[in-house]
Enzyme design. Structure first.
Site, short mmCIF file in Angstrom:
data_model
loop_
_atom_site.label_atom_id
_atom_site.label_comp_id
_atom_site.label_asym_id
_atom_site.label_seq_id
_atom_site.Cartn_x
_atom_site.Cartn_y
_atom_site.Cartn_z
N LYS A 1 16.66 -3.58 13.74
CA LYS A 1 15.25 -3.67 13.36
C LYS A 1 15.12 -3.82 11.84
CE LYS A 1 10.96 -3.58 12.88
NZ LYS A 1 10.14 -4.75 13.14
N GLU B 1 10.10 -2.36 17.61
CA GLU B 1 9.08 -3.36 17.86
C GLU B 1 9.19 -4.48 16.82
OE1 GLU B 1 7.04 -3.79 20.50
OE2 GLU B 1 6.95 -5.64 19.37
N CYS C 1 5.72 -3.19 6.40
CA CYS C 1 7.12 -3.17 6.85
C CYS C 1 8.16 -3.71 5.88
CB CYS C 1 7.22 -3.94 8.16
SG CYS C 1 6.38 -3.11 9.50
N1 LIG Z 1 2.67 -2.62 11.57
C1 LIG Z 1 3.60 -3.46 11.99
O1 LIG Z 1 3.45 -4.67 11.95
C2 LIG Z 1 4.91 -2.93 12.54
C3 LIG Z 1 5.77 -3.82 13.22
C4 LIG Z 1 6.95 -3.32 13.75
C5 LIG Z 1 7.28 -1.99 13.58
N2 LIG Z 1 6.44 -1.16 12.89
C6 LIG Z 1 6.83 0.26 12.78
O2 LIG Z 1 6.09 1.00 13.77
C7 LIG Z 1 5.76 2.30 13.27
C8 LIG Z 1 4.26 2.50 13.34
O3 LIG Z 1 3.63 1.56 12.48
P1 LIG Z 1 2.06 1.31 12.50
O4 LIG Z 1 1.82 0.13 11.62
O5 LIG Z 1 1.59 1.31 13.90
O6 LIG Z 1 1.55 2.66 11.78
P2 LIG Z 1 0.06 3.23 11.73
O7 LIG Z 1 -0.01 4.07 10.51
O8 LIG Z 1 -0.92 2.12 11.94
O9 LIG Z 1 -0.04 4.18 13.03
C9 LIG Z 1 0.67 5.36 13.17
C10 LIG Z 1 -0.22 6.36 13.90
O10 LIG Z 1 0.55 7.52 14.21
C11 LIG Z 1 -0.31 8.64 14.14
N3 LIG Z 1 0.49 9.86 14.02
C12 LIG Z 1 1.27 10.26 12.98
N4 LIG Z 1 1.87 11.44 13.28
C13 LIG Z 1 1.46 11.78 14.52
C14 LIG Z 1 1.75 12.89 15.37
N5 LIG Z 1 2.60 13.85 15.00
N6 LIG Z 1 1.15 12.93 16.58
C15 LIG Z 1 0.30 11.96 16.97
N7 LIG Z 1 0.00 10.88 16.21
C16 LIG Z 1 0.58 10.79 15.00
C17 LIG Z 1 -1.17 8.36 12.93
O11 LIG Z 1 -2.36 9.13 12.96
C18 LIG Z 1 -1.41 6.85 13.07
O12 LIG Z 1 -2.62 6.57 13.74
C19 LIG Z 1 6.33 2.36 11.86
O13 LIG Z 1 7.60 2.96 11.92
C20 LIG Z 1 6.45 0.90 11.46
O14 LIG Z 1 7.45 0.71 10.51
C21 LIG Z 1 5.26 -1.60 12.39
#
Ligand SMILES: NC(=O)c1ccc[n+]([C@@H]2O[C@H](COP(=O)([O-])OP(=O)(O)OC[C@H]3O[C@@H](n4cnc5c(N)ncnc54)[C@H](O)[C@@H]3O)[C@@H](O)[C@H]2O)c1
Length: 494
Positions: free
Chosen positions: A220, A161, A276
């Site tokens: 990514k 993403e 990130c």
């Molecule tokens: N935040 C950003 O802007 C962004 C942009 C691009 C990519 N990413 C990537 O996307 C991924 C997610 O990032 P985010 O910011 O959404 O993280 P986040 O911490 O906001 O959300 C992750 C969610 O996953 C849940 N989770 C963890 N283990 C789980 C399991 N076993 N079963 C069910 N739920 C579970 C957590 O409770 C949490 O709510 C990361 O790898 C990040 O690097 C983030």
């Protein structure tokens, strides 16, 4: 062609929530269920007060929630029913063991892979959306292969993403590109085409790139590393500008007009934050070290080192300007989110600046329009950021910016919220101690310097010598290096 009718997304965070809400919005005939182990987060997604702030998100969620978009804690059933499962869980930097402070922690991804294989029968497409190190898809595949059962056919894709917080909905509705990586086998390509068909509901086909899995995973990490590198590059020049009398904004405009360079991501500041950039660059550094490419690793590590330096430099400058002591002085911190238009504070420079000032005994009065009080307290109470009762003694969370600035020696702007340009600075100045200082860590007040100086403020900003009264700043080097990743692995006090 295999048609995707039901999607399950594991992880209802900043990526899973907005991404799947937009998919549901754009594809009314696809049923999308977003699941999470965090019950309060799911409850918030099902309530009027969504768990994250993102412009335009509420409208998208409300247009399809309860119709073809659902938020649930029933992970197993959602996996069972789905044709495609997105893995959107967090992949933070490891805080323990091998690769501590650099490698991505894949324990949440592994937990998902095991749960998916337990709850799957027949054909299913499993797609990593989380940011992972190169070859993570391979690990997921190995878990599937080691737990396979008759009739089970799990295809693994990579679909990273690229949304940016603050503009997530805009980015998702109109992406620069969608990247889908899969196996080069006919089965792998069938899965790639099925996912392409989902995005083709609203993304032009020429913007959907298909690659092999490893290229997709690396593609990514690399853009985040390049973006972070641009910020560190312009920040390094900001230090030079302060020492010479040049203005980094003028330099950025001049070099940004060169079409080979372009004008994006040339904003000097107190340093980049967010979940990130640092994590992904460190991940790249770790990958290069593991692959015996020490020169490449060192090159990218310098991007992080420059960011740390910029934060320490800014904090030193505050202390230095306030007559070399901030002990018992009231300082207003305006902005705690890592950037405007989000309530996310992960790796925010405000945490670092607050820590450095708390270490010197300053009393901080913090205001942010979107970050809840509890979040600021949790962030600053983290072991490694503060000790003992430091937060209780030194930190006050203010309800509005005027309250934060009332009686302060200095105002420190850490987030570029637009509202900080429109404050009544005359009113603020009247109630501050004199000389009244403004430290603009985001260059939001550039258009107001004359006015603010006429009011009587002493202005210090990144990459420009505004006040002629000061001698050029040279960092004392007294502020020690610190990283949130170095912190002891203890639960924060709330
Ligand atoms: N935040 C950003 O802007 C962004 C942009 C691009 C990519 N990413 C990537 O996307 C991924 C997610 O990032 P985010 O910011 O959404 O993280 P986040 O911490 O906001 O959300 C992750 C969610 O996953 C849940 N989770 C963890 N283990 C789980 C399991 N076993 N079963 C069910 N739920 C579970 C957590 O409770 C949490 O709510 C990361 O790898 C990040 O690097 C983030």
């Amino acid at each position: 062609m295999f048609e995707i009718k039901k999607i399950c997304c594991i992880g209802a965070g900043y990526v899973g929530g907005p991404t799947c809400s937009v998919i549901a919005h754009m594809c009314p005939e696809i049923r999308v269920t977003v699941v999470d182990i965090n019950e309060s987060r799911i409850n918030a997604w099902n309530s009027p007060a969504l768990p994250i702030y993102e412009p335009g998100l509420k409208e998208v969620v409300e247009s399809c929630r309860g119709k073809n978009l659902f938020f649930s804690t029933n992970i197993d059933d959602a996996i069972k029913e789905a044709d495609l499962v997105f893995i959107s869980v967090n992949t933070p930097t490891k805080t323990y063991g091998m690769g501590k402070g650099r490698a991505a922690d894949l324990k949440y991804i592994e937990a998902c892979a095991r749960r998916i294989v337990q709850n799957s029968h027949g054909y299913k497409i499993v797609t990593e959306k989380s940011t992972v190190p190169v070859r993570a898809a391979e690990s997921i595949r190995r878990i599937f292969d080691a737990n396979t059962k008759p009739n089970l056919n799990l295809q693994v894709l990579s679909n990273p993403e690229f949304l940016a917080e603050g503009t997530a909905i805009k980015d998702l509705k109109n992406p620069d590109r969608v990247l889908i990586g899969g196996d080069e086998t006919p089965e792998g390509q069938r899965a790639v085409q099925a996912l392409c068909a989902v995005y083709e509901h609203w993304v032009p086909r020429e913007k959907i790139l298909t690659t092999n899995t490893w290229s997709s995973e690396l593609s990514k990490l690399v853009p985040n590393a390049f973006l972070a590198q641009r910020i560190s590059s312009i920040n390094s020049i900001s230090a030079l500008c302060e020492a010479t009398g040049a203005d980094v904004e003028e330099v950025a405009t001049a070099i940004g007009m060169d079409q080979r360079i372009g004008n994006k991501f040339l904003k000097a500041s107190v340093g980049f934050g967010g979940s990130c950039f640092q994590k992904d660059v460190l991940n790249l550094v770790y990958l290069c070290e593991a692959l015996n490419l020490p020169e490449v690793a060192r090159y990218w590590q310098q991007v992080i080192d420059m960011n740390d330096y910029q934060r320490r430099r800014f904090a030193s400058r505050i202390i230095d300007s306030l007559f070399n002591t901030v002990t018992d002085k009231k300082i207003a911190i305006l902005g705690f989110a890592f950037k405007k238009d989000t309530g996310d504070t992960r790796e925010s420079s405000s945490i670092y600046i607050s820590k450095y000032l708390m270490d010197e005994g300053a009393h901080l009065h913090i205001y942010d329009p979107k970050v809840p009080r509890e979040q600021i307290v949790v962030d600053l109470s983290h072991p490694g950021v503060s000790k003992d009762d430091q937060v209780a003694r030194l930190v006050t969370i203010s309800k509005d910016p005027y309250e934060a600035c009332d009686g302060a020696h200095a105002v420190v702007i850490c987030t570029e919220w637009d509202m900080f340009k429109e404050l009544d600075y005359e009113r603020i100045h009247k109630k501050m101690l004199k000389p009244a200082f403004i430290f603009d860590g985001r260059r939001v007040l550039d258009g107001l310097h004359n006015e603010l100086q006429t009011i009587g403020f002493q202005i210090e900003t990144i990459g420009k010598k505004v006040s002629s009264k000061r001698i050029p700043y040279a960092p004392s080097g007294e502020i020690p290096k610190f990283s949130l990743q170095d912190m002891p692995n203890k639960k924060p006090r709330v």
